[in-house]
Structure formats: structure tokens, C-alpha cells
Design a protein around this motif. Structure first.
Motif, PDB file in Angstrom:
ATOM      1  N   MET A  90       0.838  -1.180   0.000  1.00 30.07           N
ATOM      2  CA  MET A  90       0.000   0.000   0.000  1.00 30.07           C
ATOM      3  C   MET A  90       0.886   1.248   0.000  1.00 30.07           C
ATOM      4  O   MET A  90       1.774   1.381   0.828  1.00 30.07           O
ATOM      5  N   PRO A  91       0.640   2.181  -0.908  1.00 28.24           N
ATOM      6  CA  PRO A  91       1.471   3.393  -0.969  1.00 28.24           C
ATOM      7  C   PRO A  91       1.220   4.301   0.239  1.00 28.24           C
ATOM      8  O   PRO A  91       0.156   4.278   0.849  1.00 28.24           O
ATOM      9  N   ASP A  92       2.245   5.090   0.568  1.00 29.80           N
ATOM     10  CA  ASP A  92       2.104   6.070   1.647  1.00 29.80           C
ATOM     11  C   ASP A  92       1.055   7.106   1.257  1.00 29.80           C
ATOM     12  O   ASP A  92       0.935   7.455   0.084  1.00 29.80           O
ATOM     13  N   PRO A  93       0.312   7.613   2.249  1.00 33.64           N
ATOM     14  CA  PRO A  93      -0.662   8.660   1.923  1.00 33.64           C
ATOM     15  C   PRO A  93       0.045   9.917   1.421  1.00 33.64           C
ATOM     16  O   PRO A  93       1.167  10.217   1.824  1.00 33.64           O
ATOM     17  N   LYS A  94      -0.626  10.622   0.546  1.00 30.48           N
ATOM     18  CA  LYS A  94      -0.057  11.828  -0.055  1.00 30.48           C
ATOM     19  C   LYS A  94      -0.427  13.047   0.797  1.00 30.48           C
ATOM     20  O   LYS A  94      -1.581  13.231   1.162  1.00 30.48           O
ATOM     21  N   LEU A  95       0.572  13.876   1.118  1.00 30.36           N
ATOM     22  CA  LEU A  95       0.347  15.120   1.841  1.00 30.36           C
ATOM     23  C   LEU A  95      -0.043  16.198   0.832  1.00 30.36           C
ATOM     24  O   LEU A  95       0.675  16.440  -0.142  1.00 30.36           O
ATOM     25  N   ILE A  96      -1.183  16.810   1.068  1.00 32.27           N
ATOM     26  CA  ILE A  96      -1.689  17.857   0.173  1.00 32.27           C
ATOM     27  C   ILE A  96      -1.624  19.187   0.907  1.00 32.27           C
ATOM     28  O   ILE A  96      -2.200  19.333   1.990  1.00 32.27           O
ATOM     29  N   THR A  97      -0.917  20.143   0.343  1.00 33.96           N
ATOM     30  CA  THR A  97      -0.825  21.486   0.911  1.00 33.96           C
ATOM     31  C   THR A  97      -1.850  22.368   0.223  1.00 33.96           C
ATOM     32  O   THR A  97      -1.937  22.395  -1.004  1.00 33.96           O
ATOM     33  N   SER A  98      -2.615  23.098   1.016  1.00 33.21           N
ATOM     34  CA  SER A  98      -3.655  23.975   0.481  1.00 33.21           C
ATOM     35  C   SER A  98      -3.063  25.131  -0.308  1.00 33.21           C
ATOM     36  O   SER A  98      -2.041  25.706   0.071  1.00 33.21           O
ATOM     37  N   ARG A  99      -3.756  25.500  -1.350  1.00 31.74           N
ATOM     38  CA  ARG A  99      -3.385  26.674  -2.136  1.00 31.74           C
ATOM     39  C   ARG A  99      -3.592  27.949  -1.328  1.00 31.74           C
ATOM     40  O   ARG A  99      -3.111  29.017  -1.692  1.00 31.74           O
ATOM     41  N   LEU A 100      -4.313  27.844  -0.191  1.00 29.09           N
ATOM     42  CA  LEU A 100      -4.580  28.999   0.661  1.00 29.09           C
ATOM     43  C   LEU A 100      -3.503  29.216   1.725  1.00 29.09           C
ATOM     44  O   LEU A 100      -3.540  30.221   2.442  1.00 29.09           O
ATOM     45  N   SER A 101      -2.554  28.289   1.844  1.00 28.54           N
ATOM     46  CA  SER A 101      -1.436  28.485   2.764  1.00 28.54           C
ATOM     47  C   SER A 101      -0.691  29.744   2.344  1.00 28.54           C
ATOM     48  O   SER A 101      -0.590  30.050   1.151  1.00 28.54           O
ATOM     49  N   ARG A 102      -0.180  30.478   3.332  1.00 33.40           N
ATOM     50  CA  ARG A 102       0.481  31.746   3.003  1.00 33.40           C
ATOM     51  C   ARG A 102       1.314  32.254   4.162  1.00 33.40           C
ATOM     52  O   ARG A 102       1.219  31.735   5.271  1.00 33.40           O
ATOM     53  N   PHE A 103       2.087  33.279   3.893  1.00 34.92           N
ATOM     54  CA  PHE A 103       2.826  33.996   4.926  1.00 34.92           C
ATOM     55  C   PHE A 103       2.068  35.284   5.215  1.00 34.92           C
ATOM     56  O   PHE A 103       1.521  35.910   4.301  1.00 34.92           O
ATOM     57  N   VAL A 104       2.061  35.667   6.489  1.00 31.06           N
ATOM     58  CA  VAL A 104       1.433  36.924   6.912  1.00 31.06           C
ATOM     59  C   VAL A 104       2.480  37.700   7.697  1.00 31.06           C
ATOM     60  O   VAL A 104       3.149  37.133   8.566  1.00 31.06           O
ATOM     61  N   GLU A 105       2.618  38.978   7.375  1.00 27.80           N
ATOM     62  CA  GLU A 105       3.579  39.821   8.080  1.00 27.80           C
ATOM     63  C   GLU A 105       2.854  41.038   8.625  1.00 27.80           C
ATOM     64  O   GLU A 105       2.018  41.639   7.942  1.00 27.80           O
TER      65      GLU A 105
END
Length: 85
Positions: A1-16
């Protein structure tokens, strides 16, 4: 069984704000709800215990927490810093 895939949201961001910078990290594994983590530029991380049904809800919570608690509250040395939210 393959390892689960980590999905990063397109909404992730940096805030300053006032020279302080945090990363809003929104991610999930295949077929799971979204996880929210705020990571300050000093490496201090705050992870939300409860998952979010949508990436939009996770982003709204992150922005609300930054507004309500202040961006500096996510840094080392701040009262209640790091850990679980």
C-alpha cells in the motif's frame, strides 16, 4: 500500500505585521479533513487540535486568531505560545 499523499492547500500563506512574520500552513492527507498550523519565523508552532472540513474555514480561523490574539502571540516567549490551540 502506498504512503498517503500530503496535500498542501493553495490557501497556505505567509502573513507579516509590524515586522513579525508567520506562516499559515493548511494541509491534509488524502481523504482527511484539513489541519491548521501557524509557524512563527522563530520556529514556534501552534497546531489546532480539531480538523477543518474546508481549507477556507481553516484560513478564516487562522486570520481571525492573528487578528484577535495578535501576531506576536505565536512567537516563543508569548503567553500561551506554541502547542495546541
Amino acid at each position: 500500500m502506498p504512503d498517503p499523499k500530503l496535500i498542501t492547500s493553495r490557501l497556505s500563506r505567509f502573513v507579516e505585521e509590524n515586522g513579525a512574520r508567520v506562516e499559515i500552513a493548511i494541509y491534509r492527507l488524502d481523504d482527511t479533513d484539513w489541519t491548521l498550523e501557524i509557524v512563527a519565523s522563530d520556529g514556534c508552532a501552534t497546531l489546532w487540535e480539531e480538523p477543518f472540513e474546508s481549507e477556507e474555514a481553516a484560513l478564516a480561523e487562522a486570520l481571525s486568531a492573528i487578528k484577535d490574539e495578535g501576531i506576536k502571540s505565536f512567537f516563543e516567549g508569548a503567553a500561551g505560545k506554541g502547542g495546541l490551540h
